[in-house]
Design a protein around this motif. Structure first.
Motif, PDB file in Angstrom:
ATOM      1  N   ALA A 144       0.827  -1.219   0.000  1.00 43.01           N
ATOM      2  CA  ALA A 144       0.000   0.000   0.000  1.00 43.01           C
ATOM      3  C   ALA A 144       0.854   1.259   0.000  1.00 43.01           C
ATOM      4  O   ALA A 144       0.443   2.293  -0.528  1.00 43.01           O
ATOM      5  N   ASN A 145       2.048   1.157   0.591  1.00 43.66           N
ATOM      6  CA  ASN A 145       2.931   2.333   0.637  1.00 43.66           C
ATOM      7  C   ASN A 145       4.287   1.996   0.014  1.00 43.66           C
ATOM      8  O   ASN A 145       5.305   2.596   0.369  1.00 43.66           O
ATOM      9  N   HIS A 146       4.287   1.045  -0.914  1.00 41.28           N
ATOM     10  CA  HIS A 146       5.539   0.664  -1.579  1.00 41.28           C
ATOM     11  C   HIS A 146       5.967   1.796  -2.521  1.00 41.28           C
ATOM     12  O   HIS A 146       5.143   2.313  -3.292  1.00 41.28           O
ATOM     13  N   PRO A 147       7.247   2.195  -2.485  1.00 48.18           N
ATOM     14  CA  PRO A 147       7.656   3.348  -3.287  1.00 48.18           C
ATOM     15  C   PRO A 147       7.351   3.204  -4.778  1.00 48.18           C
ATOM     16  O   PRO A 147       6.961   4.182  -5.426  1.00 48.18           O
ATOM     17  N   GLU A 148       7.485   2.000  -5.326  1.00 46.68           N
ATOM     18  CA  GLU A 148       7.202   1.839  -6.770  1.00 46.68           C
ATOM     19  C   GLU A 148       5.715   2.001  -7.070  1.00 46.68           C
ATOM     20  O   GLU A 148       5.338   2.509  -8.127  1.00 46.68           O
ATOM     21  N   VAL A 149       4.882   1.557  -6.131  1.00 41.89           N
ATOM     22  CA  VAL A 149       3.424   1.682  -6.318  1.00 41.89           C
ATOM     23  C   VAL A 149       3.034   3.159  -6.249  1.00 41.89           C
ATOM     24  O   VAL A 149       2.284   3.679  -7.087  1.00 41.89           O
ATOM     25  N   VAL A 150       3.596   3.856  -5.259  1.00 42.38           N
ATOM     26  CA  VAL A 150       3.280   5.280  -5.081  1.00 42.38           C
ATOM     27  C   VAL A 150       3.765   6.067  -6.302  1.00 42.38           C
ATOM     28  O   VAL A 150       3.044   6.938  -6.836  1.00 42.38           O
ATOM     29  N   ARG A 151       4.969   5.736  -6.793  1.00 46.03           N
ATOM     30  CA  ARG A 151       5.513   6.455  -7.953  1.00 46.03           C
ATOM     31  C   ARG A 151       4.642   6.212  -9.200  1.00 46.03           C
ATOM     32  O   ARG A 151       4.338   7.131  -9.952  1.00 46.03           O
ATOM     33  N   ALA A 152       4.200   4.967  -9.387  1.00 49.37           N
ATOM     34  CA  ALA A 152       3.370   4.649 -10.562  1.00 49.37           C
ATOM     35  C   ALA A 152       2.085   5.479 -10.523  1.00 49.37           C
ATOM     36  O   ALA A 152       1.648   6.017 -11.561  1.00 49.37           O
ATOM     37  N   ALA A 153       1.499   5.611  -9.324  1.00 47.66           N
ATOM     38  CA  ALA A 153       0.255   6.389  -9.209  1.00 47.66           C
ATOM     39  C   ALA A 153       0.532   7.864  -9.513  1.00 47.66           C
ATOM     40  O   ALA A 153      -0.244   8.524 -10.234  1.00 47.66           O
ATOM     41  N   ALA A 154       1.641   8.377  -9.004  1.00 46.02           N
ATOM     42  CA  ALA A 154       1.961   9.802  -9.212  1.00 46.02           C
ATOM     43  C   ALA A 154       2.218  10.081 -10.693  1.00 46.02           C
ATOM     44  O   ALA A 154       1.739  11.082 -11.245  1.00 46.02           O
ATOM     45  N   GLU A 155       2.935   9.171 -11.349  1.00 44.27           N
ATOM     46  CA  GLU A 155       3.218   9.379 -12.780  1.00 44.27           C
ATOM     47  C   GLU A 155       1.938   9.319 -13.608  1.00 44.27           C
ATOM     48  O   GLU A 155       1.754  10.099 -14.540  1.00 44.27           O
ATOM     49  N   ALA A 156       1.044   8.404 -13.233  1.00 45.39           N
ATOM     50  CA  ALA A 156      -0.222   8.305 -13.972  1.00 45.39           C
ATOM     51  C   ALA A 156      -1.054   9.567 -13.771  1.00 45.39           C
ATOM     52  O   ALA A 156      -1.738  10.035 -14.695  1.00 45.39           O
ATOM     53  N   ALA A 157      -0.973  10.160 -12.577  1.00 46.10           N
ATOM     54  CA  ALA A 157      -1.728  11.405 -12.333  1.00 46.10           C
ATOM     55  C   ALA A 157      -1.185  12.515 -13.225  1.00 46.10           C
ATOM     56  O   ALA A 157      -1.947  13.327 -13.774  1.00 46.10           O
ATOM     57  N   GLN A 158       0.137  12.555 -13.400  1.00 47.74           N
ATOM     58  CA  GLN A 158       0.738  13.566 -14.279  1.00 47.74           C
ATOM     59  C   GLN A 158       0.262  13.368 -15.718  1.00 47.74           C
ATOM     60  O   GLN A 158      -0.046  14.319 -16.420  1.00 47.74           O
ATOM     61  N   ARG A 159       0.183  12.118 -16.134  1.00 48.14           N
ATOM     62  CA  ARG A 159      -0.112  11.848 -17.547  1.00 48.14           C
ATOM     63  C   ARG A 159      -1.616  11.911 -17.842  1.00 48.14           C
ATOM     64  O   ARG A 159      -2.030  12.455 -18.859  1.00 48.14           O
ATOM     65  N   TYR A 160      -2.435  11.307 -16.937  1.00 45.13           N
ATOM     66  CA  TYR A 160      -3.868  11.178 -17.232  1.00 45.13           C
ATOM     67  C   TYR A 160      -4.737  12.088 -16.366  1.00 45.13           C
ATOM     68  O   TYR A 160      -5.950  12.095 -16.510  1.00 45.13           O
ATOM     69  N   GLY A 161      -4.143  12.823 -15.421  1.00 44.72           N
ATOM     70  CA  GLY A 161      -4.959  13.573 -14.468  1.00 44.72           C
ATOM     71  C   GLY A 161      -5.566  12.624 -13.454  1.00 44.72           C
ATOM     72  O   GLY A 161      -5.143  11.473 -13.356  1.00 44.72           O
ATOM     73  N   PHE A 162      -6.571  13.093 -12.698  1.00 46.37           N
ATOM     74  CA  PHE A 162      -7.093  12.207 -11.671  1.00 46.37           C
ATOM     75  C   PHE A 162      -8.450  11.591 -12.035  1.00 46.37           C
ATOM     76  O   PHE A 162      -8.537  10.434 -12.389  1.00 46.37           O
ATOM     77  N   GLY A 163      -9.515  12.381 -11.986  1.00 47.34           N
ATOM     78  CA  GLY A 163     -10.859  11.807 -12.139  1.00 47.34           C
ATOM     79  C   GLY A 163     -11.067  11.195 -13.520  1.00 47.34           C
ATOM     80  O   GLY A 163     -10.550  11.686 -14.518  1.00 47.34           O
ATOM     81  N   ALA A 164     -11.865  10.102 -13.564  1.00 47.98           N
ATOM     82  CA  ALA A 164     -12.125   9.435 -14.852  1.00 47.98           C
ATOM     83  C   ALA A 164     -13.262  10.115 -15.605  1.00 47.98           C
ATOM     84  O   ALA A 164     -13.356  10.017 -16.832  1.00 47.98           O
ATOM     85  N   GLY A 165     -14.173  10.759 -14.887  1.00 48.41           N
ATOM     86  CA  GLY A 165     -15.179  11.590 -15.548  1.00 48.41           C
ATOM     87  C   GLY A 165     -16.410  10.881 -16.048  1.00 48.41           C
ATOM     88  O   GLY A 165     -17.435  11.522 -16.293  1.00 48.41           O
ATOM     89  N   ALA A 166     -16.352   9.578 -16.238  1.00 50.54           N
ATOM     90  CA  ALA A 166     -17.524   8.853 -16.757  1.00 50.54           C
ATOM     91  C   ALA A 166     -17.326   7.362 -16.571  1.00 50.54           C
ATOM     92  O   ALA A 166     -16.240   6.896 -16.221  1.00 50.54           O
ATOM     93  N   SER A 167     -18.379   6.629 -16.836  1.00 49.43           N
ATOM     94  CA  SER A 167     -18.320   5.163 -16.815  1.00 49.43           C
ATOM     95  C   SER A 167     -17.362   4.681 -17.920  1.00 49.43           C
ATOM     96  O   SER A 167     -17.100   5.406 -18.881  1.00 49.43           O
ATOM     97  N   ARG A 168     -16.844   3.464 -17.789  1.00 46.05           N
ATOM     98  CA  ARG A 168     -15.980   2.905 -18.840  1.00 46.05           C
ATOM     99  C   ARG A 168     -16.691   2.924 -20.183  1.00 46.05           C
ATOM    100  O   ARG A 168     -16.075   3.136 -21.224  1.00 46.05           O
TER     101      ARG A 168
END
Ligand SMILES: Cc1ncc(COP(=O)(O)O)c(C=O)c1O
Length: 378
Positions: A48-72
């Motif tokens: 849950a607090n593994h550095p690689e997991v946290v980094r992957a989430a942060a990088e995805a936020a930079q690239r895709y932003g946060f909210g998904a905005g709609a259903s799949r």
């Protein structure tokens, strides 16, 4: 408005309150201003607090932003969502997979979808609340069978005609015991019933991390559907169904919690992808979890504490009364340890539920054992 009802809950020591943590999830946390050793979480591999997991989430936020905005189905999902489904299908050796927003949403969406055409459901009496709610929402005939009783399940199944679905947790979340999946699967095959397993506490834990089916050496087939979560051993959030392509396509078209809910944020998906990859690449994580589980279980047994129900990192210590469970949790709290009392209606018999993880050290486990010594018979 609910004064009387709340007073009654308090009188029976069943009133709940939310506890807030000031630190990341992990073996050492601070809650209510105090540092505590944490033996309450389902973060079995310490991801849950593994550095690689946290980094992957942060990088995805930079690239895709946060909210998904709609259903799949309305383009709320990113390419990452698709990639996670492919990754999980490969991890579970199934034809396909579909993401759900939580384990609760998965069970309450999948079970009604599977039972849509007049099926009968057979459900273990100790299945998780989300399965019970899924069965209720389906409005299908639901037959509850005694806990892990394959003989009884067999005679109940034989009495029903038409489509039948057997639903069971792989690992039971409050007792830590394992469903006899080998026997249940044989029975389902002989009877032509669909087997639906909730692998929430088995994925990342049993079968070198691959889950309940791998633990029993059962090859996935089109008559088995697995549900699992990213919220426990993967240390992230969300859930999946993994099974044959046709059943997954059916769920995509009919599971209401999939259709009518906004997709998970991309950073959550990226964290799950990273966690699945860590579990696949580092078998030592799961080994470590089991070494810790063995150390703790042996220590408890040596002290004469009855943990006979548990076969997994979930180790309940059952008590005679709710007050006894609350007292035990409070005395652990005094010793700087957080392990919660679990009370009705979550369970019939009150208990303190201990969960051990790969992230605990020998010192953590020794401290827990010392704090529990007064409850031992030796
Ligand atoms: C067996 C089981 N199934 C489903 C769930 C729900 O999963 P989630 O917390 O992801 O909603 C849980 C945990 O809470 C669980 O223990």
């Amino acid at each position: 408005m609910f004064e009387r009802e709340l007073a009654e809950l308090k009188r029976r020591h069943l009133a709940r309150r939310v506890i807030s943590r000031d630190t990341p999830q992990g073996p050492e946390i601070r809650i209510q201003g105090r540092r505590r050793l944490n033996f309450s979480s389902n973060d079995y591999l310490g991801l849950a607090n593994h550095p690689e997991v946290v980094r992957a989430a942060a990088e995805a936020a930079q690239r895709y932003g946060f909210g998904a905005g709609a259903s799949r189905l309305l383009c709320g999902g990113s390419g990452l969502h698709r990639r996670l489904e492919d990754r999980i299908a490969a991890f579970k050796s199934t034809g396909a997979a579909l993401l759900f927003n939580s384990g609760y949403a998965a069970n309450t969406g999948i079970i009604p979808a599977l039972a849509a055409s007049g099926a009968t459901i057979f459900s273990d009496e100790l299945n998780h609340a989300s399965i019970i709610d899924g069965c209720g929402l389906s409005r299908a005939k639901t037959v509850v069978y005694p806990h892990r009783d394959v003989g009884r399940l067999s005679s109940l199944l034989a009495r029903e005609k038409g489509r039948r679905i057997v639903v069971t947790d792989s690992v039971f979340s409050m007792d830590g015991d394992i469903a006899p999946l080998g026997e249940i699967h044989d029975l389902c095959r002989r009877q032509g019933a669909l087997l639906y397993i909730d692998d929430a506490h088995a994925t990342g834990v049993l079968g070198r991390g691959r889950g309940g089916l791998a633990h029993f050496g059962i090859d996935p087939d089109p008559m088995i559907l697995q549900m699992g979560t990213f919220s426990k051993a993967f240390g992230s959030f969300g859930a999946f169904a993994a099974g044959g392509e046709d059943v997954i396509t059916w769920l995509l078209n009919t599971a209401r919690s999939f259709i009518f809910s906004t997709a998970l944020p991309a950073p959550v998906i990226a964290a799950s992808l990273k966690a699945v990859s860590l579990v696949s690449r580092h078998p030592s994580l799961v080994r470590r979890l089991w070494e810790n589980r063995q150390m703790l279980a042996e220590g408890l047994r040596d002290m004469g504490i009855d943990i006979s129900a548990s076969e997994t990192p979930i180790i309940p210590i059952k008590t005679q009364s709710v007050r006894d469970a609350l007292r035990m949790a409070a005395s652990l709290g005094e010793a700087g340890i957080y392990a919660p009392a679990i009370r009705p209606p979550a369970v019939r018999q009150p208990r303190v539920r201990i969960t051990v993880s790969a992230a605990h050290t020998e010192r953590h486990i020794s401290r827990l054992l010392s704090a529990l010594r007064r409850y031992g018979k030796r």
